[in-house]
Each structure stands twice: as C-alpha cells, then as structure tokens.
Motif scaffolding. Structure first.
Motif, mmCIF file in Angstrom:
data_model
loop_
_atom_site.group_PDB
_atom_site.id
_atom_site.type_symbol
_atom_site.label_atom_id
_atom_site.label_comp_id
_atom_site.label_asym_id
_atom_site.label_seq_id
_atom_site.Cartn_x
_atom_site.Cartn_y
_atom_site.Cartn_z
ATOM 1 N N ILE A 26 0.748 -1.379 0.367
ATOM 2 C CA ILE A 26 0.034 -0.055 -0.378
ATOM 3 C C ILE A 26 1.130 0.528 0.177
ATOM 4 N N SER A 27 0.831 2.565 -0.375
ATOM 5 C CA SER A 27 1.369 3.072 -0.535
ATOM 6 C C SER A 27 1.184 3.720 0.130
ATOM 7 N N GLY A 28 2.751 4.842 1.031
ATOM 8 C CA GLY A 28 3.127 4.987 1.999
ATOM 9 C C GLY A 28 3.529 4.015 2.897
ATOM 10 N N HIS A 29 3.316 2.778 2.629
ATOM 11 C CA HIS A 29 3.738 1.552 3.881
ATOM 12 C C HIS A 29 5.282 1.404 3.504
ATOM 13 N N THR A 30 5.747 0.757 4.738
ATOM 14 C CA THR A 30 7.684 0.587 4.485
ATOM 15 C C THR A 30 7.581 -0.405 4.683
ATOM 16 N N SER A 65 14.723 -17.104 -0.052
ATOM 17 C CA SER A 65 14.413 -15.361 -0.057
ATOM 18 C C SER A 65 14.366 -14.652 -0.529
ATOM 19 N N GLY A 66 14.911 -13.645 -0.276
ATOM 20 C CA GLY A 66 13.712 -12.116 -1.045
ATOM 21 C C GLY A 66 14.367 -10.743 -0.858
ATOM 22 N N ARG A 67 13.646 -10.353 -1.226
ATOM 23 C CA ARG A 67 14.595 -9.024 -1.101
ATOM 24 C C ARG A 67 13.697 -7.917 -1.709
ATOM 25 N N GLN A 68 13.879 -6.457 -0.798
ATOM 26 C CA GLN A 68 13.322 -5.556 -0.849
ATOM 27 C C GLN A 68 13.525 -4.309 -1.669
ATOM 28 N N PHE A 69 13.253 -3.152 -2.442
ATOM 29 C CA PHE A 69 13.443 -2.250 -3.339
ATOM 30 C C PHE A 69 13.093 -0.999 -3.359
ATOM 31 N N PRO A 70 13.801 -0.128 -3.364
ATOM 32 C CA PRO A 70 13.899 1.711 -2.997
ATOM 33 C C PRO A 70 12.064 1.644 -3.298
ATOM 34 N N ASN A 71 11.635 1.855 -3.872
ATOM 35 C CA ASN A 71 10.134 1.534 -3.898
ATOM 36 C C ASN A 71 8.969 0.853 -2.734
ATOM 37 N N TYR A 72 9.944 -0.398 -2.026
ATOM 38 C CA TYR A 72 9.348 -0.680 -1.261
ATOM 39 C C TYR A 72 8.224 -2.221 -1.694
ATOM 40 N N ALA A 87 1.396 -23.801 -1.694
ATOM 41 C CA ALA A 87 0.516 -23.768 -0.640
ATOM 42 C C ALA A 87 0.565 -21.818 -0.977
ATOM 43 N N LEU A 88 -0.621 -20.844 -0.726
ATOM 44 C CA LEU A 88 -1.171 -19.924 -0.621
ATOM 45 C C LEU A 88 0.513 -18.725 0.132
ATOM 46 N N TYR A 89 0.931 -18.379 -1.074
ATOM 47 C CA TYR A 89 1.997 -16.952 -0.057
ATOM 48 C C TYR A 89 1.268 -15.846 -0.385
ATOM 49 N N LEU A 90 1.000 -15.259 0.925
ATOM 50 C CA LEU A 90 0.520 -13.738 1.048
ATOM 51 C C LEU A 90 1.538 -13.265 1.176
ATOM 52 N N CYS A 91 1.437 -12.006 1.031
ATOM 53 C CA CYS A 91 2.179 -10.690 1.167
ATOM 54 C C CYS A 91 1.440 -9.546 2.204
ATOM 55 N N ALA A 92 2.306 -9.031 2.701
ATOM 56 C CA ALA A 92 1.184 -7.796 3.784
ATOM 57 C C ALA A 92 2.045 -6.859 3.850
ATOM 58 N N SER A 93 1.290 -5.549 4.304
ATOM 59 C CA SER A 93 1.903 -4.628 4.294
ATOM 60 C C SER A 93 1.910 -3.749 5.409
ATOM 61 N N SER A 94 2.610 -2.901 5.560
ATOM 62 C CA SER A 94 2.147 -2.105 7.517
ATOM 63 C C SER A 94 2.567 -1.081 6.915
ATOM 64 N N LEU A 95 2.813 0.076 8.464
ATOM 65 C CA LEU A 95 3.459 1.032 8.092
ATOM 66 C C LEU A 95 5.111 1.429 8.493
ATOM 67 N N GLY A 96 4.824 0.999 9.523
ATOM 68 C CA GLY A 96 6.355 0.125 9.336
ATOM 69 C C GLY A 96 7.152 -0.195 11.342
ATOM 70 N N THR A 97 8.334 -0.007 11.131
ATOM 71 C CA THR A 97 8.562 -0.638 12.199
ATOM 72 C C THR A 97 8.284 0.011 13.737
ATOM 73 N N ALA A 98 7.439 1.832 13.280
ATOM 74 C CA ALA A 98 7.297 1.976 15.079
ATOM 75 C C ALA A 98 5.928 2.707 14.600
ATOM 76 N N SER A 99 5.087 1.745 14.266
ATOM 77 C CA SER A 99 4.152 1.198 14.276
ATOM 78 C C SER A 99 3.324 0.201 15.201
ATOM 79 N N ILE A 100 2.085 0.216 15.633
ATOM 80 C CA ILE A 100 1.456 -0.702 16.205
ATOM 81 C C ILE A 100 1.239 -2.200 15.389
ATOM 82 N N ASN A 101 1.836 -1.804 14.334
ATOM 83 C CA ASN A 101 1.800 -3.344 13.063
ATOM 84 C C ASN A 101 0.597 -4.306 12.712
#
Lengths: 114, 115
Positions: A26-30, A65-72, A87-101
C-alpha cells in the motif's frame, strides 16, 4: 487507495525449479511481510522487510529468500522447489517498525509444485 | 515461541444464531488482530485491539481483548450466510518503540452459516 497487489495469481512449477513472486505494498507503507499458507498449517511467517533491509526471518530453509526495492515493493524467491512448497503465498504491508503493526494482505499467489 | 490457540476449529450454525470464537495464548501480545478470509483470497483485517479489556464493535461483530492481553474473543450476533468464512486471530509484539514484525496466527475457525 489501492491495496496490496501480488503477481502472479497462480503458478505451476516442477520440483527443483526456481520461482519469483512479487508484491507491491500500500502506498506509504514501508514494511512488507511474506507468509506461507499451506493446507492445514495456517499462516506461517516467512520474511519481513523494512526500508530495504531484512528485519526478521521465520523458520524456513535458506532457499527461501527475498529482497525489498527502493520503492518498497518486494520479491520472494524460492529455489530448488519441493512438493511441500505448494501453498498460497501471502504478502502483507504495514506502516513500518514504529507502529502497532496492522498488516494488510494482498490476494496471494497460489503456487503448485508438481 | 508464542502460540495462539483458536477454538472452535469448525462452526456450523443456522442463520440468526449467535456465536463466539476464542483465541488464547500463554503469551502476552501488544496487539491482537482479527481477520476474515475467503477461499483463495488474502485475509481481510476486521479489527485491531491493543488495550487490555478493550471492546470494539463492528456492526454485529464484537471483539474483546483480555485484561492480561493473552486472549481475545469474537462474538457474532444474529449470524448471516454472508458471515461464512475463515476467521483468524493474530498477535503482534511491539516493545521499546519498535514492532517485532511478524504476526503469530491462530489456526483459524471455519464458520458456515446456513440460510
């Protein structure tokens, strides 16, 4: 606001092959998280990326393994595919480390290994 | 290792009935999320609770976080066929101003509401 997107939606591979799955947060999620949902096993945490760095890893072998790009956006790579990787591989996003996740999930990629 | 035990595993009820799903752990969580998942799709976040004893309502759904932040419940009043799905609880840890990232998920409750 667009949600988390994943590609491809479905994938069929044979044992020993390699696969790459993609995720746009999601836009804004790191932070981006990867989970595996195999039949009867629930959601198992795979990897967590934030600001381009791997922050935490679940109990999976190194061929995941994986990686994250500069655009997140993020990629999950699985080498030497095994039947149990289906399996079903699911990706999730959140606002980052300083949040309740609060994590928001994409629709998933269904991987079938033959 | 933190574990979340969800019960019951399966629920099959008639439209109009009430139900409660439980999520229990011996560990303390900073937050507890409830998700609903349809077959072949990703989980959809329903609610997040963060304070011990907190109660949140979402239409006919009531969510409660235990006082000790080790357990949670989801109560549905007058269930409808549209409530059918897999309900998942997930716990997160947030300490020292930093999230620990991963969510620990319960095994899920498969709810079927018959018309």
């Amino acid at each position: 606001e667009a949600g988390v997107t994943q590609s491809p939606t479905h994938l069929i591979k044979t044992r020993g092959q390699q696969v790459t799955l993609r995720c746009s947060p999601i836009s804004g999620h790191t932070s981006v998280y990867w989970y595996q949902q195999a039949l009867g096993l629930g959601l198992q945490f795979l990897l967590w990326y934030d600001e381009g760095e791997e922050r935490n890893r679940g109990n999976f072998p190194p061929r995941f393994s994986g990686r994250q790009f500069p655009n997140y956006s993020s990629e999950l790579n699985v080498n030497a595919l095994a039947l149990e990787d289906s399996a079903l591989y699911l990706c999730a996003s959140s606002l980052g480390t300083a949040s309740i996740n609060e994590q928001f999930f994409g629709p998933g990629t269904r991987l079938t290994v033959l | 290792t933190q574990l979340l035990e969800q019960s019951p595993q399966f629920l099959s009820i008639q439209e109009g009935e009430n139900l409660t799903v439980y999520c229990n752990s011996s560990s303390v969580f900073s937050s507890l999320q409830w998700y609903r998942q349809e077959p072949g799709e990703g989980p959809v976040l329903l609610v997040t609770v963060v304070t011990g004893g907190e109660v949140k309502k979402l239409k006919r759904l009531t969510f409660q976080f235990g006082d000790a932040r080790k357990d949670s419940s989801l109560h549905i009043t007058a269930a409808q066929p549209g409530d059918t799905g897999l309900y998942l609880c997930a716990g997160g840890i947030f300490a020292g101003g930093t999230s620990y990232g991963k969510l620990t998920f319960g095994q899920g409750t498969i709810l079927t509401v018959h018309p």
